[in-house]
Design a protein around this motif. Sequence first.
Motif, PDB file in Angstrom:
ATOM      1  N   LEU A  53      -9.500  -2.936  -1.555  1.00 28.21           N
ATOM      2  CA  LEU A  53      -9.872  -3.550  -2.835  1.00 28.21           C
ATOM      3  C   LEU A  53      -9.751  -2.540  -3.978  1.00 28.21           C
ATOM      4  CD1 LEU A  53     -12.862  -5.736  -1.641  1.00 28.21           C
ATOM      5  CD2 LEU A  53     -10.920  -6.572  -2.978  1.00 28.21           C
ATOM      6  N   VAL A  54     -10.175  -1.321  -3.748  1.00 23.89           N
ATOM      7  CA  VAL A  54     -10.030  -0.279  -4.763  1.00 23.89           C
ATOM      8  C   VAL A  54      -8.550  -0.045  -5.071  1.00 23.89           C
ATOM      9  CG1 VAL A  54     -10.372   2.189  -5.234  1.00 23.89           C
ATOM     10  CG2 VAL A  54     -12.239   0.849  -4.226  1.00 23.89           C
ATOM     11  N   SER A  55      -7.735   0.008  -4.029  1.00 23.94           N
ATOM     12  CA  SER A  55      -6.306   0.266  -4.224  1.00 23.94           C
ATOM     13  C   SER A  55      -5.602  -0.858  -4.972  1.00 23.94           C
ATOM     14  CB  SER A  55      -5.620   0.496  -2.878  1.00 23.94           C
ATOM     15  OG  SER A  55      -5.956   1.769  -2.380  1.00 23.94           O
ATOM     16  N   THR A  56      -6.060  -2.094  -4.800  1.00 25.48           N
ATOM     17  CA  THR A  56      -5.394  -3.188  -5.511  1.00 25.48           C
ATOM     18  C   THR A  56      -5.538  -3.024  -7.023  1.00 25.48           C
ATOM     19  OG1 THR A  56      -7.308  -4.696  -5.454  1.00 25.48           O
ATOM     20  CG2 THR A  56      -5.741  -4.825  -3.604  1.00 25.48           C
ATOM     21  N   VAL A  57      -6.652  -2.454  -7.464  1.00 24.50           N
ATOM     22  CA  VAL A  57      -6.815  -2.225  -8.906  1.00 24.50           C
ATOM     23  C   VAL A  57      -5.856  -1.129  -9.362  1.00 24.50           C
ATOM     24  CG1 VAL A  57      -8.435  -1.815 -10.783  1.00 24.50           C
ATOM     25  CG2 VAL A  57      -9.252  -2.863  -8.669  1.00 24.50           C
ATOM     26  N   ARG A  58      -5.735  -0.082  -8.580  1.00 30.34           N
ATOM     27  CA  ARG A  58      -4.778   0.988  -8.915  1.00 30.34           C
ATOM     28  C   ARG A  58      -3.365   0.414  -9.031  1.00 30.34           C
ATOM     29  NH1 ARG A  58      -7.463   4.941  -4.823  1.00 30.34           N
ATOM     30  NH2 ARG A  58      -8.738   6.217  -6.202  1.00 30.34           N
ATOM     31  N   ARG A  59      -3.019  -0.497  -8.130  1.00 30.15           N
ATOM     32  CA  ARG A  59      -1.679  -1.086  -8.149  1.00 30.15           C
ATOM     33  C   ARG A  59      -1.472  -1.940  -9.401  1.00 30.15           C
ATOM     34  NH1 ARG A  59       0.876  -2.930  -2.584  1.00 30.15           N
ATOM     35  NH2 ARG A  59       1.790  -0.891  -2.235  1.00 30.15           N
ATOM     36  N   SER A  68       6.116   0.978 -10.260  1.00 29.71           N
ATOM     37  CA  SER A  68       6.180   0.202  -9.029  1.00 29.71           C
ATOM     38  C   SER A  68       4.832   0.240  -8.321  1.00 29.71           C
ATOM     39  CB  SER A  68       7.251   0.773  -8.101  1.00 29.71           C
ATOM     40  OG  SER A  68       7.134   0.198  -6.814  1.00 29.71           O
ATOM     41  N   PRO A  69       4.334  -0.908  -7.881  1.00 26.53           N
ATOM     42  CA  PRO A  69       3.089  -0.875  -7.115  1.00 26.53           C
ATOM     43  C   PRO A  69       3.258  -0.122  -5.804  1.00 26.53           C
ATOM     44  CG  PRO A  69       4.082  -3.053  -7.012  1.00 26.53           C
ATOM     45  CD  PRO A  69       4.863  -2.265  -8.014  1.00 26.53           C
ATOM     46  N   ASP A  70       4.503  -0.019  -5.342  1.00 27.62           N
ATOM     47  CA  ASP A  70       4.750   0.708  -4.098  1.00 27.62           C
ATOM     48  C   ASP A  70       4.496   2.200  -4.250  1.00 27.62           C
ATOM     49  OD1 ASP A  70       5.402  -1.656  -2.842  1.00 27.62           O
ATOM     50  OD2 ASP A  70       7.549  -1.445  -3.212  1.00 27.62           O
ATOM     51  N   SER A  71       4.363   2.673  -5.499  1.00 27.11           N
ATOM     52  CA  SER A  71       4.045   4.084  -5.721  1.00 27.11           C
ATOM     53  C   SER A  71       2.575   4.370  -5.442  1.00 27.11           C
ATOM     54  CB  SER A  71       4.390   4.495  -7.157  1.00 27.11           C
ATOM     55  OG  SER A  71       3.536   3.816  -8.084  1.00 27.11           O
ATOM     56  N   VAL A  72       1.788   3.312  -5.258  1.00 28.79           N
ATOM     57  CA  VAL A  72       0.352   3.440  -4.989  1.00 28.79           C
ATOM     58  C   VAL A  72       0.083   2.909  -3.590  1.00 28.79           C
ATOM     59  CG1 VAL A  72      -1.963   2.734  -5.691  1.00 28.79           C
ATOM     60  CG2 VAL A  72      -0.193   3.118  -7.417  1.00 28.79           C
ATOM     61  N   SER A  73      -0.559   3.706  -2.773  1.00 31.33           N
ATOM     62  CA  SER A  73      -0.875   3.265  -1.418  1.00 31.33           C
ATOM     63  C   SER A  73      -1.788   2.041  -1.459  1.00 31.33           C
ATOM     64  CB  SER A  73      -1.589   4.389  -0.650  1.00 31.33           C
ATOM     65  OG  SER A  73      -2.073   3.897   0.596  1.00 31.33           O
ATOM     66  N   PRO A  74      -1.567   1.089  -0.556  1.00 26.25           N
ATOM     67  CA  PRO A  74      -2.484  -0.059  -0.509  1.00 26.25           C
ATOM     68  C   PRO A  74      -3.839   0.293   0.107  1.00 26.25           C
ATOM     69  CG  PRO A  74      -0.811  -0.266   1.192  1.00 26.25           C
ATOM     70  CD  PRO A  74      -0.448   0.952   0.380  1.00 26.25           C
ATOM     71  N   TRP A  75      -4.011   1.527   0.528  1.00 24.75           N
ATOM     72  CA  TRP A  75      -5.248   1.948   1.189  1.00 24.75           C
ATOM     73  C   TRP A  75      -5.857   3.121   0.450  1.00 24.75           C
ATOM     74  CZ3 TRP A  75      -5.723  -2.080   3.970  1.00 24.75           C
ATOM     75  CH2 TRP A  75      -4.602  -2.656   4.553  1.00 24.75           C
ATOM     76  N   SER A  76      -7.161   3.178   0.442  1.00 25.08           N
ATOM     77  CA  SER A  76      -7.869   4.263  -0.213  1.00 25.08           C
ATOM     78  C   SER A  76      -9.073   4.667   0.616  1.00 25.08           C
ATOM     79  CB  SER A  76      -8.339   3.821  -1.608  1.00 25.08           C
ATOM     80  OG  SER A  76      -9.165   4.806  -2.187  1.00 25.08           O
ATOM     81  N   SER A  77      -9.339   5.960   0.661  1.00 26.10           N
ATOM     82  CA  SER A  77     -10.550   6.436   1.343  1.00 26.10           C
ATOM     83  C   SER A  77     -11.780   6.240   0.462  1.00 26.10           C
ATOM     84  CB  SER A  77     -10.401   7.915   1.713  1.00 26.10           C
ATOM     85  OG  SER A  77     -10.194   8.681   0.536  1.00 26.10           O
ATOM     86  N   VAL A  78     -11.546   5.957  -0.823  1.00 19.72           N
ATOM     87  CA  VAL A  78     -12.637   5.681  -1.763  1.00 19.72           C
ATOM     88  C   VAL A  78     -12.924   4.186  -1.722  1.00 19.72           C
ATOM     89  CG1 VAL A  78     -13.307   5.730  -4.184  1.00 19.72           C
ATOM     90  CG2 VAL A  78     -11.960   7.602  -3.229  1.00 19.72           C
ATOM     91  N   HIS A  79     -14.180   3.834  -1.566  1.00 19.38           N
ATOM     92  CA  HIS A  79     -14.492   2.410  -1.414  1.00 19.38           C
ATOM     93  C   HIS A  79     -15.814   2.007  -2.064  1.00 19.38           C
ATOM     94  CE1 HIS A  79     -17.254   3.760   1.716  1.00 19.38           C
ATOM     95  NE2 HIS A  79     -16.244   4.435   2.254  1.00 19.38           N
TER      96      HIS A  79
END
Length: 197
Positions: A53-59, A68-79
């Motif tokens: 969910l955190v990563s979707t905002v970054r994207r 490109s949203p692909d430049s941002v991982s869909p996963w984050s250790s921050v939650h």
Amino acid sequence: MTITDSAQQTDPRTVYFTAATWVSALLGAVRPEQLELPTPCDELDVRHLAGHLVSTVRRLIAIAELGSPDSVSPWSSVHDAGSFDALVEQARAAWADDAALDAPVVVPWGAVPGRSAVWGYARELLLHGWDLAVATGQPADVDPALVEPVAEEFRAMLPPDARIPGVPFGAVVEPRPEAGALERLANFSGRSSDGWV
């Protein structure tokens, strides 16, 4: 199928940021002992779902900046909710210009107008918010007025007969008679309510 006039006239940013407020409250209420619990998302526990969910905002921010949203991982250790909220404020600034809604952008599902990107990420928040809510025993209902324009856009974008292997949405699940609007949206995306509600 076309998007109805009501969905076309709704600013997807309003829907997105309202959904983000709800998701923030969900993230803030997750207890440490719940992080390893399973969720309706196959193979994702609460920790990984919250990080996603955190990563979707970054994207969404990357998309607004015409990256490109692909430049941002869909996963984050921050939650955590605080990190999520800080990114949501960045997204609010990135999408503040009305012209951004009509600008061509690149998303994981192709090249679309900016408004389509925001609709897609509003859908992400609502669907994964439902996943997080039911996995952690939190209320999984939101105002149907928030869900309906997202559901209209989703039905137009990916009707049931267009589902193919590899598309990240399964076959439509028949909703329970008492299912609310958000649960029905989750069912339309292929999520089963069995064992979760």
